[in-house]
Design a protein around this motif. Structure first.
Motif, PDB file in Angstrom:
ATOM      1  N   GLN A 216     -35.176  -7.471 -47.591  1.00  0.00           N
ATOM      2  CA  GLN A 216     -34.169  -7.048 -48.563  1.00  0.00           C
ATOM      3  C   GLN A 216     -33.426  -5.800 -48.100  1.00  0.00           C
ATOM      4  O   GLN A 216     -32.218  -5.663 -48.332  1.00  0.00           O
ATOM      5  CB  GLN A 216     -34.829  -6.807 -49.918  1.00  0.00           C
ATOM      6  CG  GLN A 216     -35.317  -8.079 -50.605  1.00  0.00           C
ATOM      7  CD  GLN A 216     -36.111  -7.812 -51.863  1.00  0.00           C
ATOM      8  OE1 GLN A 216     -36.633  -6.709 -52.080  1.00  0.00           O
ATOM      9  NE2 GLN A 216     -36.223  -8.817 -52.719  1.00  0.00           N
ATOM     10  N   GLU A 217     -34.120  -4.906 -47.451  1.00  0.00           N
ATOM     11  CA  GLU A 217     -33.518  -3.663 -46.953  1.00  0.00           C
ATOM     12  C   GLU A 217     -32.737  -3.865 -45.654  1.00  0.00           C
ATOM     13  O   GLU A 217     -32.025  -2.960 -45.206  1.00  0.00           O
ATOM     14  CB  GLU A 217     -34.599  -2.617 -46.733  1.00  0.00           C
ATOM     15  CG  GLU A 217     -35.303  -2.176 -48.014  1.00  0.00           C
ATOM     16  CD  GLU A 217     -36.513  -1.303 -47.757  1.00  0.00           C
ATOM     17  OE1 GLU A 217     -37.074  -0.758 -48.724  1.00  0.00           O
ATOM     18  OE2 GLU A 217     -36.924  -1.173 -46.574  1.00  0.00           O
ATOM     19  N   GLY A 218     -32.905  -5.038 -45.031  1.00  0.00           N
ATOM     20  CA  GLY A 218     -32.223  -5.314 -43.764  1.00  0.00           C
ATOM     21  C   GLY A 218     -32.921  -4.724 -42.556  1.00  0.00           C
ATOM     22  O   GLY A 218     -32.371  -4.743 -41.452  1.00  0.00           O
ATOM     23  N   THR A 219     -34.138  -4.218 -42.740  1.00  0.00           N
ATOM     24  CA  THR A 219     -34.848  -3.539 -41.650  1.00  0.00           C
ATOM     25  C   THR A 219     -35.222  -4.501 -40.529  1.00  0.00           C
ATOM     26  O   THR A 219     -35.032  -4.190 -39.342  1.00  0.00           O
ATOM     27  CB  THR A 219     -36.116  -2.859 -42.188  1.00  0.00           C
ATOM     28  OG1 THR A 219     -35.751  -1.942 -43.218  1.00  0.00           O
ATOM     29  CG2 THR A 219     -36.855  -2.113 -41.083  1.00  0.00           C
ATOM     30  N   ILE A 220     -35.752  -5.664 -40.881  1.00  0.00           N
ATOM     31  CA  ILE A 220     -36.191  -6.611 -39.853  1.00  0.00           C
ATOM     32  C   ILE A 220     -35.007  -7.108 -39.034  1.00  0.00           C
ATOM     33  O   ILE A 220     -35.050  -7.144 -37.800  1.00  0.00           O
ATOM     34  CB  ILE A 220     -36.963  -7.775 -40.496  1.00  0.00           C
ATOM     35  CG1 ILE A 220     -38.317  -7.266 -41.015  1.00  0.00           C
ATOM     36  CG2 ILE A 220     -37.161  -8.928 -39.502  1.00  0.00           C
ATOM     37  CD1 ILE A 220     -39.147  -8.299 -41.754  1.00  0.00           C
ATOM     38  N   SER A 221     -33.918  -7.474 -39.692  1.00  0.00           N
ATOM     39  CA  SER A 221     -32.751  -7.966 -38.961  1.00  0.00           C
ATOM     40  C   SER A 221     -32.121  -6.872 -38.100  1.00  0.00           C
ATOM     41  O   SER A 221     -31.628  -7.146 -37.005  1.00  0.00           O
ATOM     42  CB  SER A 221     -31.711  -8.543 -39.926  1.00  0.00           C
ATOM     43  OG  SER A 221     -31.277  -7.561 -40.836  1.00  0.00           O
ATOM     44  N   SER A 222     -32.167  -5.623 -38.559  1.00  0.00           N
ATOM     45  CA  SER A 222     -31.579  -4.529 -37.773  1.00  0.00           C
ATOM     46  C   SER A 222     -32.396  -4.242 -36.521  1.00  0.00           C
ATOM     47  O   SER A 222     -31.838  -3.900 -35.463  1.00  0.00           O
ATOM     48  CB  SER A 222     -31.429  -3.271 -38.624  1.00  0.00           C
ATOM     49  OG  SER A 222     -32.690  -2.739 -38.981  1.00  0.00           O
ATOM     50  N   ILE A 223     -33.726  -4.370 -36.608  1.00  0.00           N
ATOM     51  CA  ILE A 223     -34.571  -4.190 -35.426  1.00  0.00           C
ATOM     52  C   ILE A 223     -34.269  -5.280 -34.405  1.00  0.00           C
ATOM     53  O   ILE A 223     -34.082  -5.000 -33.207  1.00  0.00           O
ATOM     54  CB  ILE A 223     -36.063  -4.202 -35.818  1.00  0.00           C
ATOM     55  CG1 ILE A 223     -36.417  -2.941 -36.606  1.00  0.00           C
ATOM     56  CG2 ILE A 223     -36.953  -4.315 -34.574  1.00  0.00           C
ATOM     57  CD1 ILE A 223     -37.810  -2.948 -37.209  1.00  0.00           C
TER      58      ILE A 223
END
Length: 237
Positions: A216-223
Protein backbone atom coordinates in the motif's frame (compact mmCIF):
# COMPACT_ATOMS: atom_id res chain seq x y z
CA UNK A 1 18.97 -10.75 19.61
CA UNK A 2 15.23 -10.95 20.11
CA UNK A 3 11.95 -9.25 19.58
CA UNK A 4 8.47 -9.73 20.92
CA UNK A 5 6.07 -11.23 18.44
CA UNK A 6 2.99 -9.06 18.63
CA UNK A 7 0.53 -11.84 18.01
CA UNK A 8 2.25 -14.86 19.47
CA UNK A 9 3.46 -13.22 22.68
CA UNK A 10 6.89 -14.80 22.40
CA UNK A 11 10.49 -13.88 21.71
CA UNK A 12 11.72 -15.13 18.34
CA UNK A 13 14.58 -14.57 15.92
CA UNK A 14 13.91 -15.99 12.47
CA UNK A 15 16.96 -17.17 10.56
CA UNK A 16 16.78 -16.95 6.79
CA UNK A 17 18.78 -17.29 3.59
CA UNK A 18 18.47 -15.14 0.45
CA UNK A 19 21.83 -15.54 -1.25
CA UNK A 20 20.85 -17.74 -4.19
CA UNK A 21 23.99 -18.29 -6.26
CA UNK A 22 25.81 -15.33 -4.72
CA UNK A 23 25.93 -13.62 -8.15
CA UNK A 24 22.17 -13.18 -8.10
CA UNK A 25 21.88 -9.54 -9.20
CA UNK A 26 19.49 -7.81 -8.75
CA UNK A 27 17.99 -10.09 -6.11
CA UNK A 28 21.06 -10.57 -3.90
CA UNK A 29 24.42 -8.85 -4.35
CA UNK A 30 26.40 -9.19 -1.12
CA UNK A 31 27.02 -5.42 -1.25
CA UNK A 32 26.21 -3.68 2.03
CA UNK A 33 25.19 -0.46 0.26
CA UNK A 34 23.06 -2.14 -2.42
CA UNK A 35 22.33 -5.60 -0.98
CA UNK A 36 19.66 -6.53 -3.51
CA UNK A 37 15.89 -6.66 -3.83
CA UNK A 38 15.44 -9.64 -1.51
CA UNK A 39 17.44 -8.33 1.49
CA UNK A 40 15.88 -4.88 1.26
CA UNK A 41 12.32 -6.18 1.07
CA UNK A 42 12.80 -8.77 3.82
CA UNK A 43 14.30 -6.19 6.16
CA UNK A 44 11.32 -3.91 5.56
CA UNK A 45 8.90 -6.79 6.23
CA UNK A 46 10.64 -7.84 9.44
CA UNK A 47 10.85 -4.25 10.71
CA UNK A 48 7.19 -3.61 9.92
CA UNK A 49 6.10 -6.92 11.47
CA UNK A 50 8.29 -6.31 14.53
CA UNK A 51 10.09 -9.62 14.07
CA UNK A 52 13.84 -10.00 14.55
CA UNK A 53 15.75 -11.74 11.77
CA UNK A 54 19.23 -13.10 11.18
CA UNK A 55 20.58 -13.69 7.68
CA UNK A 56 22.55 -16.91 7.28
CA UNK A 57 24.78 -17.16 4.20
CA UNK A 58 24.39 -20.53 2.49
CA UNK A 59 24.98 -21.92 -1.00
CA UNK A 60 21.74 -22.56 -2.88
CA UNK A 61 22.20 -26.34 -2.79
CA UNK A 62 22.11 -26.30 1.03
CA UNK A 63 19.06 -24.07 1.52
CA UNK A 64 16.37 -26.76 1.46
CA UNK A 65 18.37 -29.10 3.70
CA UNK A 66 18.91 -26.22 6.13
CA UNK A 67 15.18 -25.51 6.19
CA UNK A 68 14.35 -29.13 6.87
CA UNK A 69 16.93 -29.39 9.67
CA UNK A 70 15.86 -26.06 11.17
CA UNK A 71 19.15 -24.23 10.62
CA UNK A 72 17.11 -21.55 8.88
CA UNK A 73 13.42 -20.73 9.20
CA UNK A 74 12.49 -19.15 5.88
CA UNK A 75 13.58 -18.19 2.40
CA UNK A 76 12.00 -16.55 -0.65
CA UNK A 77 10.68 -18.68 -3.47
CA UNK A 78 8.16 -18.77 -6.28
CA UNK A 79 5.82 -21.73 -6.23
CA UNK A 80 6.03 -21.60 -10.04
CA UNK A 81 9.51 -23.10 -9.68
CA UNK A 82 8.26 -26.12 -7.78
CA UNK A 83 6.74 -29.44 -8.72
CA UNK A 84 3.30 -30.14 -7.28
CA UNK A 85 4.82 -32.48 -4.70
CA UNK A 86 7.22 -29.78 -3.54
CA UNK A 87 4.46 -27.13 -3.44
CA UNK A 88 2.33 -29.39 -1.25
CA UNK A 89 5.11 -30.18 1.24
CA UNK A 90 3.42 -29.88 4.66
CA UNK A 91 6.67 -28.70 6.22
CA UNK A 92 6.14 -25.20 4.79
CA UNK A 93 3.56 -22.43 4.59
CA UNK A 94 3.71 -19.42 2.27
CA UNK A 95 3.17 -15.70 2.69
CA UNK A 96 1.13 -13.36 0.54
CA UNK A 97 2.83 -12.37 -2.77
CA UNK A 98 5.84 -10.04 -2.76
CA UNK A 99 6.37 -9.36 -6.47
CA UNK A 100 6.41 -11.19 -9.77
CA UNK A 101 9.41 -12.92 -11.34
CA UNK A 102 9.66 -14.42 -14.82
CA UNK A 103 12.27 -16.91 -16.01
CA UNK A 104 13.03 -17.52 -19.66
CA UNK A 105 14.90 -19.75 -22.02
CA UNK A 106 17.85 -17.54 -22.95
CA UNK A 107 20.29 -18.04 -25.80
CA UNK A 108 22.59 -16.16 -28.12
CA UNK A 109 20.57 -14.28 -30.78
CA UNK A 110 21.69 -16.65 -33.53
CA UNK A 111 19.99 -19.55 -31.72
CA UNK A 112 16.93 -17.67 -30.50
CA UNK A 113 14.47 -19.04 -33.07
CA UNK A 114 15.09 -22.58 -31.85
CA UNK A 115 14.01 -21.79 -28.27
CA UNK A 116 10.69 -20.04 -28.72
CA UNK A 117 8.79 -23.09 -27.49
CA UNK A 118 9.24 -24.50 -24.01
CA UNK A 119 8.93 -28.01 -25.41
CA UNK A 120 12.17 -27.42 -27.34
CA UNK A 121 14.27 -28.11 -24.23
CA UNK A 122 12.86 -31.63 -23.78
CA UNK A 123 15.72 -34.11 -23.99
CA UNK A 124 18.33 -31.36 -24.51
CA UNK A 125 21.17 -29.95 -22.43
CA UNK A 126 20.06 -26.83 -20.58
CA UNK A 127 22.14 -24.48 -18.47
CA UNK A 128 20.92 -24.25 -14.87
CA UNK A 129 22.20 -22.90 -11.56
CA UNK A 130 23.45 -25.46 -9.08
CA UNK A 131 20.95 -26.01 -6.26
CA UNK A 132 18.06 -24.17 -7.91
CA UNK A 133 14.58 -25.61 -8.39
CA UNK A 134 13.28 -26.34 -11.89
CA UNK A 135 9.82 -27.91 -11.85
CA UNK A 136 10.42 -29.84 -15.10
CA UNK A 137 14.09 -30.83 -14.81
CA UNK A 138 13.13 -34.44 -15.42
CA UNK A 139 12.34 -33.37 -19.00
CA UNK A 140 15.84 -32.10 -19.89
CA UNK A 141 19.48 -32.65 -18.99
CA UNK A 142 20.66 -30.14 -16.42
CA UNK A 143 24.08 -28.61 -16.91
CA UNK A 144 24.71 -26.94 -13.56
CA UNK A 145 26.83 -23.80 -13.25
CA UNK A 146 27.73 -21.86 -10.10
CA UNK A 147 25.72 -18.71 -10.89
CA UNK A 148 23.68 -16.64 -13.33
CA UNK A 149 26.89 -14.89 -14.37
CA UNK A 150 28.41 -18.22 -15.35
CA UNK A 151 25.32 -19.11 -17.39
CA UNK A 152 25.77 -16.03 -19.58
CA UNK A 153 29.50 -16.74 -19.92
CA UNK A 154 28.69 -20.33 -20.92
CA UNK A 155 26.51 -19.00 -23.74
CA UNK A 156 29.26 -16.65 -24.84
CA UNK A 157 31.79 -19.51 -24.88
CA UNK A 158 29.24 -21.69 -26.72
CA UNK A 159 29.44 -24.43 -24.12
CA UNK A 160 25.70 -24.87 -24.63
CA UNK A 161 22.88 -23.21 -26.58
CA UNK A 162 20.26 -22.40 -23.97
CA UNK A 163 19.99 -21.55 -20.27
CA UNK A 164 17.14 -20.85 -17.85
CA UNK A 165 17.51 -17.53 -16.07
CA UNK A 166 15.32 -14.76 -14.69
CA UNK A 167 14.67 -11.85 -17.03
CA UNK A 168 16.34 -9.22 -14.83
CA UNK A 169 19.40 -11.37 -14.13
CA UNK A 170 19.77 -12.06 -17.85
CA UNK A 171 19.54 -8.36 -18.67
CA UNK A 172 22.04 -7.40 -16.00
CA UNK A 173 24.72 -9.97 -16.81
CA UNK A 174 24.26 -9.54 -20.55
CA UNK A 175 25.00 -5.84 -20.23
CA UNK A 176 27.64 -6.19 -17.53
CA UNK A 177 29.58 -8.81 -19.51
CA UNK A 178 28.92 -7.36 -22.96
CA UNK A 179 27.21 -10.51 -24.25
CA UNK A 180 24.18 -10.15 -26.50
CA UNK A 181 21.42 -12.60 -25.60
CA UNK A 182 17.83 -13.18 -26.63
CA UNK A 183 14.83 -14.25 -24.60
CA UNK A 184 12.94 -17.29 -25.81
CA UNK A 185 9.91 -18.99 -24.29
CA UNK A 186 8.92 -18.24 -20.72
CA UNK A 187 9.92 -21.09 -18.43
CA UNK A 188 8.11 -19.91 -15.31
CA UNK A 189 6.12 -16.90 -14.23
CA UNK A 190 4.81 -16.38 -10.73
CA UNK A 191 4.89 -14.39 -7.53
CA UNK A 192 7.69 -14.65 -5.03
CA UNK A 193 6.65 -15.43 -1.47
CA UNK A 194 8.22 -16.07 1.88
CA UNK A 195 8.38 -19.82 2.47
CA UNK A 196 8.46 -20.38 6.21
CA UNK A 197 8.52 -23.49 8.37
CA UNK A 198 5.06 -24.68 9.38
CA UNK A 199 5.90 -24.33 13.06
CA UNK A 200 5.95 -20.55 12.54
CA UNK A 201 2.57 -20.41 10.82
CA UNK A 202 1.27 -18.35 13.75
CA UNK A 203 3.54 -15.51 12.55
CA UNK A 204 1.98 -15.42 9.08
CA UNK A 205 -0.80 -12.94 10.00
CA UNK A 206 1.66 -10.26 11.07
CA UNK A 207 4.02 -11.05 8.19
CA UNK A 208 1.15 -10.83 5.71
CA UNK A 209 -0.10 -7.62 7.30
CA UNK A 210 3.38 -6.13 6.93
CA UNK A 211 3.48 -7.18 3.26
CA UNK A 212 0.05 -5.62 2.67
CA UNK A 213 1.13 -2.37 4.32
CA UNK A 214 4.37 -2.20 2.32
CA UNK A 215 2.43 -2.77 -0.91
CA UNK A 216 0.00 0.00 0.00
CA UNK A 217 2.87 2.38 0.77
CA UNK A 218 4.61 1.49 -2.51
CA UNK A 219 7.75 0.36 -0.67
CA UNK A 220 8.09 -3.05 -2.33
CA UNK A 221 7.60 -1.70 -5.86
CA UNK A 222 10.04 1.17 -5.23
CA UNK A 223 12.76 -1.24 -4.06
CA UNK A 224 12.30 -3.38 -7.16
CA UNK A 225 12.30 -0.32 -9.42
CA UNK A 226 15.53 0.99 -7.88
CA UNK A 227 17.39 -2.07 -9.12
CA UNK A 228 15.66 -2.07 -12.49
CA UNK A 229 16.87 1.52 -12.91
CA UNK A 230 20.44 0.39 -12.14
CA UNK A 231 20.22 -2.24 -14.88
CA UNK A 232 18.75 0.23 -17.35
CA UNK A 233 21.66 2.62 -16.79
CA UNK A 234 24.20 0.05 -17.98
CA UNK A 235 25.05 0.80 -21.63
CA UNK A 236 23.64 -1.69 -24.13
CA UNK A 237 25.73 -3.22 -26.92
Amino acid sequence: MFCKSLLAGESVTLKYNLTGSGNYFPYYTGDSDLPGIFPEIVQQILNTANIQGEHVVLPAKRTVKSLITGKIDFDIISTAWLSKQERDNPLFVYSEPLFQMSEYLVSLPKHAKKWQSLAAINGNNVGTVMGYYYYDDDEFSRMDFPSEKELILALQRQRLEVVIISELSALFWSRELGVQVALGAAHSDGFLRIRILHKYRHLLPQINQAIKQLHQEGTISSIEQKYIDIINKIPTL
